[in-house]
Design a protein around this motif. Sequence first.
Motif, PDB file in Angstrom:
ATOM      1  N   ARG A  54       0.985  -1.352  -0.042  1.00 57.40           N
ATOM      2  CA  ARG A  54      -0.132   0.040  -0.381  1.00 57.40           C
ATOM      3  C   ARG A  54       0.424   1.313  -0.367  1.00 57.40           C
ATOM      4  N   LYS A 217       2.040   7.514   6.853  1.00 54.09           N
ATOM      5  CA  LYS A 217       1.295   6.815   5.623  1.00 54.09           C
ATOM      6  C   LYS A 217       1.821   5.221   6.796  1.00 54.09           C
ATOM      7  N   ILE A 241      -9.080  10.844   3.333  1.00 57.32           N
ATOM      8  CA  ILE A 241      -8.282   9.926   2.499  1.00 57.32           C
ATOM      9  C   ILE A 241     -10.068   9.445   1.347  1.00 57.32           C
ATOM     10  N   TYR A 363      -6.221   0.303  -1.490  1.00 54.02           N
ATOM     11  CA  TYR A 363      -5.541   1.597  -2.072  1.00 54.02           C
ATOM     12  C   TYR A 363      -4.050   1.725  -1.482  1.00 54.02           C
ATOM     13  N   LEU A 365      -2.206   3.767  -1.291  1.00 50.90           N
ATOM     14  CA  LEU A 365      -1.015   5.595  -0.973  1.00 50.90           C
ATOM     15  C   LEU A 365      -0.165   5.870  -1.324  1.00 50.90           C
ATOM     16  N   VAL A 377      -5.267   9.003  -4.652  1.00 51.37           N
ATOM     17  CA  VAL A 377      -4.954   7.810  -3.868  1.00 51.37           C
ATOM     18  C   VAL A 377      -5.632   6.908  -5.029  1.00 51.37           C
TER      19      VAL A 377
END
Length: 381
Positions: A54, A217, A241, A363, A365, A377
């Motif tokens: 991710r 993150k 997000i 997702y 990132l 994203v």
Amino acid sequence: MPTASFARLVGSAVQRAALSKQSTWHTPFMAAATRAVAERVGMVDFVVEVRDARIPLSSECEPLRCLSSSSRRIVLMNKADLANRSLLEEWRQHFERDNCVAYAINSHNKDDIQEFLNFLQRQVRELCKAEVERHTVTMMLVGIPNVGKSALANSLHLIGRISAAEKGKLKHAVVSPLPGETKTISSLKIASQPNIYVLDTPGILPPQVIDIEACAKLALTGALSDCLAGEEELAQYLLAILNSNFEDKKWKNLRNNLNRGSTAVEQQGHLLHSESVTKGKRQYPTDHTQDFIVYDVRRRLSETISSFQGNLEDVSVMERLINVQFSSLREAFGLHISSQEDGNRKVAAKLLNLYRSGRLGHYTLDPLPSKYNSLKVRSYQ
């Protein structure tokens, strides 16, 4: 963008916590683990740097940059099942343009493990062509905390022993959803002819916080302890997000269903309920991982975004939407708590758990380096 503002808030909180004397950022144990890795890295044949798929850039193991080694290097993007799969091949090509062998995997998937083991054996055969007398090859798994090194080592050990039809007691590296649980370097055999061993190592971080946004993150994906930034702050960052990417295909599909009235959404809700009743499964309103609750969470998130009026590029407007969502999610999770602070904390913990297990979508990132101008994203359903 508001997302960047929330990221800076989380990253700054991590940075402040890292500077305190009681910090869990870079403990004496981690410093010792870094020295232990440095002492052994020159003695292994392959260094497999395990990253989180991710966040393929943010999860780089910075201490590795300072270690000189002639070992062959492989960048392994683990937790590929939680990332945007349509981007994995682009990330692999990005690393290979930097002359680095790269691979993506889900360490809990047997087929993935078998394919990766075959890949490693091909790499070993290439090495052995140059060194005919070599009968043993050692690989070191290195990375930041909680990227799945121990789970990977266990899976390779299990599948490797089965493939080689070897008998004997299986070894197990310690696996935990919490960062920093691996305390020692352990060796596990994963193949024969030639013998291949992997060294599972503790997660290591640089002594100081280098990049605030990267820290945000790392905290959101669970590489750092939640106490460094705070669960509620992390959940706000996550919602920022999701809200900023509402126009992505993943959210459009759910929104289109909602716009048809009560059809698709209610039918699926009733279907989940009827299936549970038919199969004799009991529903527990306090268990937020059950399908009917997860679906209600996703529905409420979609409804609150689509019905909200305001410019989400404005941080204060985004904060208002997030407050509305926290209130709605308290109902979805069945939290009838008078204290708003306590309610938000429990909503945050449950929401983070759903995100980290992939229940809210997959997702990636980190944007690809060639696409840093696009801050959105990308996700997929």
